[in-house]
Design an enzyme around this catalytic site. Structure first.
Site, PDB file in Angstrom:
ATOM      1  N   LYS A 181     -32.736 -31.560  12.770  1.00  0.00           N
ATOM      2  CA  LYS A 181     -33.791 -30.887  13.527  1.00  0.00           C
ATOM      3  C   LYS A 181     -35.022 -30.765  12.643  1.00  0.00           C
ATOM      4  O   LYS A 181     -35.234 -29.767  11.945  1.00  0.00           O
ATOM      5  CB  LYS A 181     -33.319 -29.512  13.996  1.00  0.00           C
ATOM      6  CG  LYS A 181     -34.149 -28.953  15.144  1.00  0.00           C
ATOM      7  CD  LYS A 181     -33.915 -29.733  16.419  1.00  0.00           C
ATOM      8  CE  LYS A 181     -34.672 -29.128  17.597  1.00  0.00           C
ATOM      9  NZ  LYS A 181     -34.516 -29.919  18.810  1.00  0.00           N
ATOM     10  N   SER A 217     -34.307 -32.647  23.273  1.00  0.00           N
ATOM     11  CA  SER A 217     -34.151 -31.224  23.011  1.00  0.00           C
ATOM     12  C   SER A 217     -34.178 -30.458  24.343  1.00  0.00           C
ATOM     13  O   SER A 217     -33.308 -30.649  25.178  1.00  0.00           O
ATOM     14  CB  SER A 217     -35.225 -30.741  22.040  1.00  0.00           C
ATOM     15  OG  SER A 217     -34.784 -29.581  21.368  1.00  0.00           O
TER      16      SER A 217
END
Length: 592
Positions: free
Chosen positions: A196, A392
């Site tokens: 991430k 996401s």
């Protein structure tokens, strides 16, 4: 002190001047709009249908009247919708007035998946009729060249170039800058969310090994898919294409690209116009009738009409950042959730196709939309169509679907969550001389203030909160995709995938565009005759203009002045607004 007041006065004068100019422009534009009647489009015989692919490519034509207004010093951002391109090509197949397709290409102002979708539309068009597709560009970037390779002829200006060197990406890192100005971005990522990378620019001076690994993986997937397509249409082997890319072809000129087989001809514009006359069957040096897809989409064509059916399939568009607006398209939980709910409760809608083009955003808004999507999937067929990016939060809202359809070069995945809390304490205290003091009734009443670092207790609270959020994300994906949480975590951890990779690991079901998703939804729902309804309904342009007011004007001016560099400004605005919990892609991806 004198200097201080001088700068303050100058700032106030500047703001007033900009406001006056803004209001002047606003009323001038409205005056022009009111005095302008709706133009009538007439398609002449022997016309060429023009695809202006140097415009900004969007999923859906915004029907923006400001695009056609010419005001000195005020250049509008012109767009072309994938929906208009599809409609126009379908109409042109059997319209005898249209003699061929002209691809207006230099730069392609859209994502890789959009290029793929248009390319497939053109392949479909060529399979239905024998009308030629002609591509011309002063120069070609890599996306525009990939799209051009579907044409019957690729033509370049004699001094033009084809940018052919492989894919690459660059990230900017702000850690040292922030240290110099005394700002700390306190970052908390989900458990083991090592991929991430949205927050890496504030933490590191270069890419982490994990980020470099994931970028190379999906870039290689995109590049190999592009080379395979070029190889099939240009009859050049993938190995040879890679050799050409390694040698860098960007600095050749027109005829050099003809010699190596990347293009067919190097011609000046007058010679291109002669080609157009030949295709259209026009003698001498007469003008060539042309019609743009943006206009032709609204023209009535004999024999082409959507059959009326009581059965409807809703195509709901979800484009932009989730829960945050930076002057462009945005997705808000309550608004999109309400749209899905209305369709779910309407018995005339037999299926829903959710078109997602989003890098993600706020977790709360994503959860609101996920809930409505899940309820809809329990009552009706729900198919999701991915655009250029659905990652996401974009994947979060999609996972309840019966099927997910994406292009091989869609960017997706990034299943992960992060939170950022900026600390401006050093900037305020040491740099600006501003001090703060606190009064509170309880030990943690000043929780997560922006003027000091987090305490160990506060950080633990935030870590626990984000861990629960990530667990929820994993649970939603596992339930929607028929996987275990452990399996999802193994391919999650914030990692970004290409559509091709995503299909291999079970995050995507089929390859295709929006039309393929609609056909699949109809098939699953058992509906043979249907009509599609695009939602949400587009707002009235005048009403929208007054609602956005000077914000809209400012965004247009900045885009005009900064050009391609506007994306850096836009990214910085987004990055500095990350104050809270987000499920967003690590970065914005641009392929040149």
């Amino acid at each position: 002190m004198k200097e201080f007041f001088k700068y303050v006065l100058a700032t106030v004068v500047g703001i007033v001047a900009v406001s006056i100019i803004g209001f002047f422009l606003m009323f001038m534009i409205v005056g022009v709009l009111i005095s302008t009647t709706e133009k009538q489009i007439s398609v002449q015989n022997n016309s060429m249908l023009v695809l202006p692919l140097d415009r900004q490519i969007v999923d859906r034509n915004p029907d923006d009247p400001f695009e056609d207004i010419e005001i000195p010093g005020f250049e509008t951002i012109k767009t072309v919708g994938l929906d208009d391109i599809k409609t126009s090509l379908d109409k042109a197949v059997n319209d005898d007035r249209i003699k061929g397709i002209y691809l207006k290409l230099s730069a392609f102002n859209g994502g890789m998946a959009s290029a793929e979708e248009i390319r497939n539309m053109l392949i479909d068009f060529k399979g239905k009729c024998d009308k030629p597709v002609y591509a011309y560009g002063d120069s070609y970037d890599q996306k525009s060249y990939y799209l051009a390779t579907v044409a019957d002829k690729i033509v370049i200006h004699p001094l033009g170039s084809v940018d052919f060197r492989g894919l690459g990406g660059e990230m900017m890192f702000y850690k040292n800058l922030l240290e110099k100005i005394g700002v700390e971005i306190q970052v908390v990522r989900g458990p083991n969310n090592k991929f991430k990378a949205a927050v890496e620019p504030f933490m590191l001076e270069q890419m982490s090994d994990e980020n470099r690994e994931q970028q190379l993986r999906y870039m290689s997937s995109l590049w190999n898919h592009m080379l395979t397509g070029i190889s099939e249409t240009r009859n050049i082997s993938v190995d040879e294409l890679n050799t050409l890319a390694d040698e860098v072809q960007t600095f050749k000129q027109g005829t050099g690209f003809v010699e190596i087989g990347l293009v067919d001809y190097a011609k000046y514009k007058d010679e291109v116009l002669d080609d157009m006359r030949e295709i259209a069957g026009i003698s001498g040096k007469k003008g060539i009738p042309v019609v743009s897809v943006t206009d032709y989409a609204d023209v009535e064509v004999k024999g082409f009409s959507e059959k009326y059916s009581r059965n409807k399939i809703a195509v709901i568009y979800a484009s932009g950042d989730i829960g945050m607006s930076m002057g462009g398209e945005a997705i808000f939980g309550d608004e999109l959730g309400r749209e899905i709910r209305k369709v779910r409760q309407d018995s005339t809608y037999k299926a829903i196709v959710l078109r997602v083009n989003s890098p993600g955003g706020a977790v709360f808004d994503s959860e609101v939309i996920w809930r409505e999507a899940k309820l809809a999937a329990e009552e009706k067929t729900l198919v999701v169509s991915f655009g250029d990016v659905a990652a996401s939060g974009g994947y979060y809202i999609s996972c309840p679907a019966d099927k997910i359809v994406a292009q091989p070069n869609t960017i997706t995945g990034s299943i992960g969550i992060f939170g950022t809390i900026p600390n401006f304490g050093e900037l305020m205290n040491d740099k600006l001389g501003i001090t703060t003091d606190v009064v509170k009734t309880n030990k943690n009443s000043d929780l997560l203030t922006l003027t000091r670092p987090m305490t160990g207790y506060e950080k633990q609270l935030l870590e626990n909160y984000i861990a629960r959020g990530y667990d929820t994300f994993l649970s939603h994906v596992a339930e929607g995709r028929g996987m275990t949480k452990e399996d999802v975590d193994a391919i999650g951890q914030g990692r970004v995938w290409s559509g091709e990779n995503a299909k291999e690991i079970g995050l995507v079901d089929e390859f295709g565009g929006l039309d393929d998703a609609v056909e699949l939804a109809a098939e699953i729902a058992g509906v043979e005759e249907y009509r599609t309804i695009s939602l949400p309904f587009l707002p009235d342009p005048f009403e929208e203009f007054f609602k956005t007011g000077t914000d809209n004007l400012r965004a247009r001016f900045l885009k005009n002045e900064l050009g391609e560099k506007y994306r850096y400004y836009e990214y910085w605005k987004k990055a500095t607004s990350f104050n809270g919990i987000f499920a967003r892609m690590p970065y914005d991806i641009y392929v040149n």
